[in-house]
Write a protein that holds these residues in place. Sequence first.
Motif, short mmCIF file in Angstrom:
data_model
loop_
_atom_site.label_atom_id
_atom_site.label_comp_id
_atom_site.label_asym_id
_atom_site.label_seq_id
_atom_site.Cartn_x
_atom_site.Cartn_y
_atom_site.Cartn_z
N GLU A 45 -17.79 -6.82 5.31
CA GLU A 45 -16.58 -6.25 5.52
C GLU A 45 -16.59 -4.92 5.40
O GLU A 45 -15.59 -4.25 5.66
N ALA A 46 -17.76 -4.16 5.09
CA ALA A 46 -17.73 -2.74 4.93
C ALA A 46 -17.48 -2.02 6.47
O ALA A 46 -17.85 -2.66 7.29
N ALA A 47 -17.05 -0.90 6.31
CA ALA A 47 -17.01 0.03 7.53
C ALA A 47 -18.54 0.15 7.97
O ALA A 47 -19.54 0.20 7.16
N PHE A 48 -18.86 0.73 9.21
CA PHE A 48 -20.40 0.75 9.53
C PHE A 48 -20.82 2.15 8.71
O PHE A 48 -22.03 2.10 8.67
N TYR A 49 -19.70 2.92 8.40
CA TYR A 49 -20.40 4.38 7.70
C TYR A 49 -20.40 4.22 6.34
O TYR A 49 -20.71 5.36 5.57
N GLY A 50 -19.91 3.08 5.64
CA GLY A 50 -19.93 2.85 4.32
C GLY A 50 -19.06 1.75 3.47
O GLY A 50 -18.40 1.27 4.16
N PRO A 51 -19.48 1.38 2.25
CA PRO A 51 -18.82 0.42 1.60
C PRO A 51 -17.43 0.89 1.11
O PRO A 51 -17.02 2.24 0.90
N LYS A 52 -16.65 0.12 0.74
CA LYS A 52 -15.42 0.37 0.29
C LYS A 52 -14.55 -0.27 -0.78
O LYS A 52 -15.14 -1.56 -0.99
N LEU A 53 -13.49 0.06 -1.38
CA LEU A 53 -12.91 -0.89 -2.25
C LEU A 53 -11.24 -0.75 -1.82
O LEU A 53 -10.83 0.50 -1.77
N ASP A 54 -10.74 -1.84 -1.67
CA ASP A 54 -9.48 -1.69 -1.22
C ASP A 54 -8.40 -2.48 -2.25
O ASP A 54 -8.94 -3.29 -2.92
N PHE A 55 -7.33 -1.84 -2.65
CA PHE A 55 -6.37 -2.53 -3.57
C PHE A 55 -5.33 -3.45 -3.11
O PHE A 55 -4.86 -2.90 -2.21
N MET A 56 -5.19 -4.44 -3.47
CA MET A 56 -3.98 -5.51 -2.89
C MET A 56 -3.00 -5.57 -4.26
O MET A 56 -3.52 -5.78 -5.26
N VAL A 57 -1.68 -5.29 -4.01
CA VAL A 57 -0.76 -5.24 -5.07
C VAL A 57 -0.01 -6.51 -4.91
O VAL A 57 0.03 -6.96 -3.61
N LYS A 58 0.66 -7.26 -5.79
CA LYS A 58 1.66 -8.31 -5.55
C LYS A 58 2.96 -7.49 -5.93
O LYS A 58 2.72 -7.02 -7.11
N ASP A 59 3.93 -7.94 -5.05
CA ASP A 59 5.21 -7.36 -5.50
C ASP A 59 6.05 -8.41 -6.32
O ASP A 59 5.64 -9.50 -6.55
N ALA A 60 7.26 -7.86 -6.69
CA ALA A 60 8.07 -8.70 -7.36
C ALA A 60 8.35 -10.10 -6.86
O ALA A 60 8.56 -11.09 -7.73
N LEU A 61 8.40 -10.07 -5.66
CA LEU A 61 8.63 -11.51 -4.84
C LEU A 61 7.42 -12.30 -4.65
O LEU A 61 7.42 -13.26 -3.84
#
Lengths: 554, 81
Positions: A464-480
């Motif tokens: 799932e990394a971009a061709f130019y480098g690894p990454k870290l994504d944050f997913m937040v859960k909202d109040a609903l």
Amino acid sequence: MIKITLPDGSVREFDSSVTPMDVAKNISEGFARNVISAKFNGTTVETTTPLTEDGTLVLYTWKDDEGKKAFWHSSAHILAQAILELYPDAKLWVGPAIDRGFYYDVDMGDNVITDKDFKTIETKMLEIARGKHDFKMRSSTKEEALAYYKGRNEYKVDLVEGLEDGTITFCDHDTFTDLCRGGHIPNTGIVKAVKVMSVAGAYYKGDENNKQLTRIYGVSFPKQKELKEYLELLEEAKKRDHRKLGKELELFTFSQKVGQGLGLWLPKGAALRSELENFLKKAQKKAGYEMVISPHIGQKELYVTSGHYAKYGEDSFQAINTPKEDEEFLLKPMNCPHHCEIYNHKPYIYKDLPKRYAEFGTVYRYEQSGELHGLTRVRGFTQDDAHIFCTPDQLDQEFKNVIDLVMYVFGSLGFDNFTAQVSLRDPEKPEKYIGSDENWYKAEAAIINAAKEKELNYVVEYGEAAFYGPKLDFMVKDALGRSWQLGTIQVDYNLPERFDLTYKGSDNELHRPVMIHRAPFGSLERFIAILLEHTGGNFPLWLMTEQAILLPVS
Amino acid sequence: MLENNEIRAQIDNRNETVGKKIREAEMSKVPFMLIIGEQEEKDGTVSVRRHGEGDIGTLTMEAFAELVKEEVKNSLKPFNV
């Protein structure tokens, strides 16, 4: 005997042709009552499919996404049966599970379904469900399948034509039969609550030259109470729709004259935005960032160098011409090329690094008008962008610092429930990525270390990394309980190469710095939209641009 | 007083009924409504309504400023590197 490996790593031995449900019962009768679907060696199977080889088995309940998928897929079968019983001339096409529920595309012939018919369909579905009919898969030859549908359903005939002989399966329950790949719950009786949500037109095969079919959306649950809660949540989500709140609270507006997807910030919205900016600026200053400012356009060459022209050039806003021939400028789709040139304004030695350049940079990307949605999908938006230029050895520490900052931002705004996704290379295809193996190992290790040390709740996704480098994504859960992708931290080996960025190392040789892109909010537009839906407009007190109002009575 | 405590506040001096002002303040989701009648003016107090909670009592201006400062301090910690 075959060996079945369970997700916790334990291995149990069974007679060959044991079913997933037998395995579930072997674990515990109580657990088995809740198991509704299964995956064997990565492939979805029925809970009744005999297992004949060693392998890994995952059992799912309603609580799992895979369990919901099977539940809603099975509910689509029940919906289809109800439709055929109520409208015998209807012709079915396809009916998958979706994020929240399921739908079935049907050629209703001369009949029209409206809201008034929903109740009748629901009653019929529940009547079928109560029959506790088993879902039973069976194989069919292509010839049999064609013979079954010929003369009564041209859509299914077309589907069968596209399948290879030997791979065709049907699913039967009660009096109903459907062409189906599988993935069902054990029986219809598990479905205790159903709701037909809406109907919409949908072109056959998504092609507007084809006939328009009726798409019937539904949702179903194993308990009446859960349906009730779900409908209440939907009601609440409607109330919190950021487009509605944005209007009521006079935060932002859109104008057809200005153009679609280009938000206009009203005084109260602008005040809120600058409050958020100041909050982040203050934290970033402490973290050693320096603010920079770059223009909204750049020469086409800049984006050819960065590679963004190849990605955004053709499909986005077109070049801006000047009276001078051959001179072309583009609206910036990204801030990074400008920041690379800011880095390039003077030579550096290793002791100067890291450099952390931050800008609330507005970028423009063309989106199809059908894709636009309030402030979450727009054509111009402001990223809380920053680029960190550091030595490969500093990457580890810099990454941790960015995580600290992102978690501070989330915590201050009341997002307590978040997960992270670490995106790494596909180990099978190293040729897809640029940058040396050594640097990739370093960067990937840095991200994983940082995630571990900061005790993030994270998953690792290979490939799932971009061709130019690894990454870290944050997913937040909202109040609903809805998930949103927010902040992102990306390592980049590509742009330093393309812009020939250097620093002089302790060995007196020139080296490439590593670049980190990061944006805790993502964009101010999207973030404010999500914050509105999360809080319903009741922001934390510190962020309220109007904290108190005095009302003199006399 | 509120300004000195860096509390962002507005005064609704419009020539409207109190009922209408309260309704509108309610709609705009402003967290605190400070109602100042004759008695309050004499005592140097305000009658405080919290959005979503209703009446939380009559407080001196100082006590109200303290309440707001405390909540801001608790929800927005400084960022420590």
